[in-house]
Design an enzyme around this catalytic site. Structure first.
Site, PDB file in Angstrom:
ATOM      1  N   SER A   1      31.160   9.379  -7.970  1.00 40.86           N
ATOM      2  CA  SER A   1      31.734   8.283  -6.923  1.00 40.86           C
ATOM      3  C   SER A   1      30.610   8.566  -5.871  1.00 40.86           C
ATOM      4  O   SER A   1      30.678   9.974  -5.347  1.00 40.86           O
ATOM      5  CB  SER A   1      32.939   8.649  -6.664  1.00 40.86           C
ATOM      6  OG  SER A   1      33.385  10.272  -6.482  1.00 40.86           O
TER       7      SER A   1
ATOM      8  N   ASP B   1      40.455   9.249  -6.077  1.00 40.36           N
ATOM      9  CA  ASP B   1      41.468   9.337  -6.795  1.00 40.36           C
ATOM     10  C   ASP B   1      41.979   8.075  -7.545  1.00 40.36           C
ATOM     11  O   ASP B   1      42.349   7.627  -8.517  1.00 40.36           O
ATOM     12  CB  ASP B   1      42.773   9.816  -5.947  1.00 40.36           C
ATOM     13  CG  ASP B   1      42.393  11.322  -5.383  1.00 40.36           C
ATOM     14  OD1 ASP B   1      41.424  11.968  -6.266  1.00 40.36           O
ATOM     15  OD2 ASP B   1      43.130  11.643  -4.407  1.00 40.36           O
TER      16      ASP B   1
ATOM     17  N   ALA C   1      30.358   4.675  -0.160  1.00 42.37           N
ATOM     18  CA  ALA C   1      30.169   3.324   0.040  1.00 42.37           C
ATOM     19  C   ALA C   1      29.213   2.617  -0.767  1.00 42.37           C
ATOM     20  O   ALA C   1      29.123   1.236  -1.293  1.00 42.37           O
ATOM     21  CB  ALA C   1      29.668   3.081   1.387  1.00 42.37           C
TER      22      ALA C   1
END
Lengths: 316, 316
Positions: free
Chosen positions: A224, A256, A227
């Site tokens: 991840s 999450d 943005a």
């Protein structure tokens, strides 16, 4: 059912103050308490998506009781959500708190995280027994967050091996030595953020680092990148997936929500691009939600079919 | 027995962090929890001085239970202290927390105080009934701290009048409008700090302000002036009382220890200079103690007969 493991669950407290000034006294204007810890957040998103889910890990003391009461109250207040079952293992210690102090003048947050209770060898043993008992009924399991004091550093490796032995797909979302040890036990998926991935591999270029992490044992790696969305390296190929535009808001819990999207997409038999689209749309909807860690259903619906998924070049 | 009233009791949490930086994330190194609120602090000092004391006010929720458990544990662990009896009135709301974040690099503290639970009219009624039932057995009563939401702003005036009707000496330690209303009901003693006294009277010269506060209804005024000690204005005269030298340490709870000294000195029949000496020595011993709100018995003994008490000129 889905299963999420949160060994270091938390009671998440948010304080809103007009302006935070170090070394002075503040009257808190608003106090919010929520059930916390990464695996608890993942479970709440899964339940909102209509997936029955069981949460386990450790809970104890007054804060552990408060956490469990809040989970139960949440279930009562959201009858349209799927069932979220509390299977926390009780401990003699006290569940930690996290305190987020939001400065209303700037919107910035100052975070204070308690270390968590000491877990005894007998409590760890009780947990692994309970976990083994849950696996036969589990569709997929997510192992999330830091390890509290007293839990062996190889804990996630042990839990990954047990899931694989039971033929249950297992996702690992942690950092540092717990990730390094856990990944060697060959989980189906790891979801580090960019910093965690660089720390694990010593490689700063995300695609190269994700491929390196696969070689360390993970069948697939989804990083991840804030943005910029998600970057996946899998046996079927590599992709970048990003929202159509930058979403303004609070990124707490966005990772999450991505885990919940990946886990549910795996169980629903989606291909990788569709799984990544779901994960990116849920992350964006979490950033856009007014309360940290919630997700905004209308943003989810609006973003879902506009996520840009781009195949990445084959490894050199 | 003595009685202390803490309408807005608290669970006092202290976090130690290496360095507090606004808008970043901190791992807390040490967590400490103590029973809190001014009247609770006063009661603990009275018990340490060998005076039986009852604490009342409101307590509720998980934090209220934690506060009461800590008070009970403290009694078990300190068998040489006098009896401290828990007479808190239960409420449906949740006792507030205060969070003190100590920056280990500088020793400075950043304080976050929750507002406190909303008290219903029925709960306030239950409290005044319980208070009236305790007064006949009470040697002296201290009314301490802020009012939680829902308690009428004239609450302390009502409690002062009830104590006076029962012939129980009453000390009031609060601020703002609660002090302004309470003082008009003619308490035996008020103990503002310098800022609270200036805010009440609009007068910045402490001795003139203390005399002004007497005219507003207090039979005696003792102002706590930090390192400069105490300033008393009474029917018998006015005094300044100060420690022989500046005491280094943490001033948290020093004012509450002064209240315990004044209250116990009144009950022991000490004259004003002896009462003020006791209060100053207890304050100094609290500043010198390693844990906030405790007092150091050896400092108390060392300072007690060296407090400098100076009569002040008669009012013009």
């Amino acid at each position: 059912m889905f299963l999420t493991v949160t060994l270091n669950a938390a009671l998440d407290i948010t304080y809103r103050v007009p302006r935070l000034r170090a070394h002075s006294t503040h009257r808190v204007q608003e106090v919010d308490e929520r059930p916390g810890g990464k695996g608890v957040n993942v479970a709440r998103v899964l339940a909102a998506l209509g997936k029955d889910v069981t949460v386990t890990g450790f809970a104890g003391g007054a804060t552990g009781a408060a956490l469990r009461n809040l989970l139960a109250a949440d279930q009562r207040e959201r009858p349209n959500h799927a069932r979220l079952t509390d299977a926390f293992v009780p401990i003699s210690g006290t569940t930690r708190r996290t305190v987020a102090v939001v400065d209303a003048s700037s919107g910035d947050t100052t975070q204070l995280n308690e270390p968590g209770p000491a877990i005894s060898p007998a409590e760890w043993q009780a947990f692994t027994t309970a976990y083994a008992g849950l696996l036969p009924r589990t569709t997929a399991v997510a192992l999330c967050g830091s390890l509290p004091p007293g839990v062996p550093v190889g804990a996630y490796a042990e839990l990954v091996r047990a899931a694989r032995a039971a033929d249950v797909p297992v996702l690992l979302d942690t950092s540092g030595e717990a990730l390094r040890r856990g990944i060697a036990a060959r989980p189906d998926l790891v979801k580090p953020n960019g910093d965690e991935l660089a720390q694990l591999t010593g490689v700063t270029v995300p695609l190269r680092a994700a491929r390196d992490a696969r070689r360390r044992g993970a069948a697939a790696v989804v990083a991840s990148l804030g943005a910029e969305g998600l970057l996946a390296a899998t046996a079927d190929g590599a992709w970048r997936a990003a929202p159509p535009q930058t979403i303004a808001g609070n990124p707490t819990g966005a990772g999450d929500s991505a885990v919940a999207g990946l886990l549910s997409g795996l169980a629903d038999g989606l291909d990788w691009p569709a799984r990544l689209s779901r994960a990116v749309a849920l992350s964006a909807a979490t950033v856009a939600a007014p309360a940290a860690g919630e997700f905004d259903p209308s943003t989810y619906a609006a973003v879902l079919d506009r996520v840009e998924v781009a195949p990445q070049p084959h490894a050199a």
